[in-house]
Design a protein around this motif. Structure first.
Motif, mmCIF file in Angstrom:
data_model
loop_
_atom_site.group_PDB
_atom_site.id
_atom_site.type_symbol
_atom_site.label_atom_id
_atom_site.label_comp_id
_atom_site.label_asym_id
_atom_site.label_seq_id
_atom_site.Cartn_x
_atom_site.Cartn_y
_atom_site.Cartn_z
ATOM 1 N N GLN A 347 30.217 27.418 30.961
ATOM 2 C CA GLN A 347 30.965 28.678 31.462
ATOM 3 C C GLN A 347 29.951 29.076 32.745
ATOM 4 O O GLN A 347 30.653 29.565 33.660
ATOM 5 N N LYS A 351 31.318 29.711 36.678
ATOM 6 C CA LYS A 351 31.146 31.091 37.299
ATOM 7 C C LYS A 351 30.526 30.897 38.532
ATOM 8 O O LYS A 351 30.699 31.383 39.548
ATOM 9 N N GLU A 354 32.752 29.450 41.020
ATOM 10 C CA GLU A 354 33.660 30.346 41.481
ATOM 11 C C GLU A 354 33.009 31.340 42.313
ATOM 12 O O GLU A 354 33.397 31.835 43.484
ATOM 13 N N TRP A 355 31.577 31.774 41.794
ATOM 14 C CA TRP A 355 30.932 32.846 42.915
ATOM 15 C C TRP A 355 30.573 32.245 44.450
ATOM 16 O O TRP A 355 30.637 32.812 45.329
#
Length: 519
Positions: A347, A351, A354-355
């Motif tokens: 996860q 993330k 994505e960041w």
């Protein structure tokens, strides 16, 4: 016993449990079980833990070593079912129950009565043990179900075999019933009578089994002294272990020593509650009722039950330590946490990507804005430089306009006395640039507070004009370069600028300065 228990396990569960016992209880298979189990012990234990077979009361009835192998087989069987791979189970059956496997291959229809006769005849003069015959039947039953082979369920042999298995399960549940608090309450009167017979307090507070045994010895000794107060101590102690129920304590305690068990240590390790004592007395009542234990044998049976409780408790404690699976449980706890951490890592990685994507996009946007900002700032600096290089004529134009206006205006007003004009000029901080040196000298005689700058003093610091009330320029004698320097400084401040028209007459110059100041 007359009590019957319903709701026995489903047939498949029943079969699995007894197959596990048949394989794990076979001493010949123990080294093979150990070898197979060690190859995938963590996987087998995890399967065992998920199977619902842990803490199975059937398994705990067996000896320590047998139970350990039974638990291992339970893990192997559970893993086989969960992975639909019975190779290891078949391997154990072929090694430990070879005759059963061959019999199944040789017969298309299975009759358990014929099987048992065939198996017994194979043994010839060797006595066939009941447990061995039961285990053979269990394995045969499992193979019939697994290979979908028909078998006779109507004859006496099959029904008798099934009855044995169900009775075994029935007895486990039956023990819970016959030694429940309800049964203690039912036989409360008889149990109370036994407390009185052995002179045990109604609510005893014995900390251990050893404390109870010491109490029984002490109580019997007091009874001897009560019946024969003059009995010598040595003789009384002999009589306690010869003529009272305490004699069985001495006899059984001596046997424990023979077995290399420290009697006092063993009995002191066992806690004893009133419920434990009620259970012992309840067993005494059952033995009298169902096993016809006579009153003469009651004392021996009672003391024997106490010692058996001691040995049973020590055995269970030792068994628990030997079969402790805390390391496995710790491993799977860590494994579970590891799985959670891996999920969190996935996860977090998602993330992070994505960041990073957002950051990259924003970075590009920021770089675009920054480039535009740099261009704008460069343009601003360029314009500021242009502004700084441009001459601001505002102050100069304003001063010149005023001078022209004053020259055109007809002076009809009468000037005040010269002294009054001098006083006003003296009260002001004034700087005059330009004018001839002789003119400056004459004016300074009358107006000494005025500071003069000559036109050739181009390198002189003129920042004083920031702190004065008025700046005057005498244009009759003046340098253009010096003029630009003055104008640049005045453009940054609010000090007023006035032009003198070059009067050589000191009085006229005084009047001119005065009138500029009073406007």
């Amino acid at each position: 016993m007359a009590y019957q228990i319903e709701n026995l396990p489903q047939e498949s569960i029943l079969l699995n449990q007894f197959l596990i016992i048949a394989l794990g209880g076979n001493s010949y298979l123990h080294p093979f079980i150990e070898t197979i189990y060690r190859k995938k012990e963590w996987e087998y234990y995890e399967a065992y833990k998920r199977s619902g077979l842990m803490e199975n009361p059937l398994f705990s009835l067996y000896s320590t070593y047998s139970e350990e192998r039974i638990r291992q087989v339970a893990g192997i069987v559970a893993w086989s079912e969960q992975n639909n791979n019975f190779a290891q189970v078949e391997q154990l059956i072929k090694k430990g129950y070879k005759f059963v496997y061959q019999y199944l291959q040789q017969h298309s229809y299975i009759d358990f009565e014929h099987f048992m006769r065939t198996f017994s005849s194979r043994k010839k003069r060797e006595m066939v043990k009941e447990i061995e015959l039961i285990n053979q039947n269990i394995v045969l039953w499992f193979l019939c179900v697994k290979e979908d082979k028909s078998f006779n369920t109507n004859n006496v042999a099959w029904k008798s075999f099934q009855n044995v298995l169900h009775t075994t399960l029935n007895e486990i549940k039956l023990q819970k019933v016959i030694f429940s608090k309800d049964m203690i309450e039912k036989y409360k009167e008889e149990i109370t009578f036994l407390y009185q017979k052995y002179n045990i307090p109604k609510n005893p507070r014995f900390t251990s089994l050893g404390t109870l045994l010491e109490y029984l010895i002490s109580d019997n000794l007091q009874r001897i002294y009560y019946s024969d107060p003059n009995c010598p101590t040595e003789q009384a102690e002999k009589r306690v272990f010869q003529d009272s129920p305490a004699k069985y304590i001495g006899a059984l305690g001596g046997w424990l020593k023979t077995l290399k068990i420290h009697e006092l240590d063993a009995t002191e390790q066992i806690p004893l509650t009133k419920y434990d004592l009620d259970m012992v007395f309840l067993e005494v009542l059952y033995a009298q009722k169902y096993n016809y234990i006579s009153k003469e044998d009651q004392d021996l049976f009672f003391i024997t039950c106490l010692y058996l409780k001691c040995l049973g408790s020590l055995y269970r404690d030792t068994k628990y330590l030997y079969l402790d699976h805390s390391k496995y449980d710790f491993y799977f706890e860590m494994k579970s946490k590891e799985a959670q951490l891996k999920e969190q890592e996935i996860q977090l990685s998602r993330k992070r990507l994505e960041w990073e994507s957002i950051f990259t996009r924003q970075q590009r946007e920021f770089e675009g804005v920054t480039s535009e900002l740099y261009l704008a700032q460069a343009k601003i600096r360029q314009l500021e430089q242009q502004i700084n290089t441009m001459d601001d004529y505002t102050t100069e134009v304003h001063a010149l306009r005023n001078m022209v206006y004053r020259e055109e205006k007809t002076d009809l007003e009468k000037a005040p006395p010269l002294k009054n004009m001098f006083d006003l000029i003296h009260s002001k901080r004034i700087v005059i640039f330009g004018g001839s040196p002789s003119w400056q000298v004459k004016l300074k005689e009358h107006l000494p507070t005025i500071e003069f700058f000559e036109v050739d003093e181009k390198n002189r610091d003129i920042s004083i004009i920031k702190r004065v009330d008025a700046v005057f320029i005498n244009t009759s004698v003046f340098a253009h370069s010096f003029y630009k320097k003055i104008m640049k400084e005045l453009n940054q401040i609010k000090t007023p600028l006035y032009y003198l028209n070059g009067q050589s007459n000191i009085e006229k110059t005084t009047v001119e300065i005065y009138k500029w100041l009073i406007e």
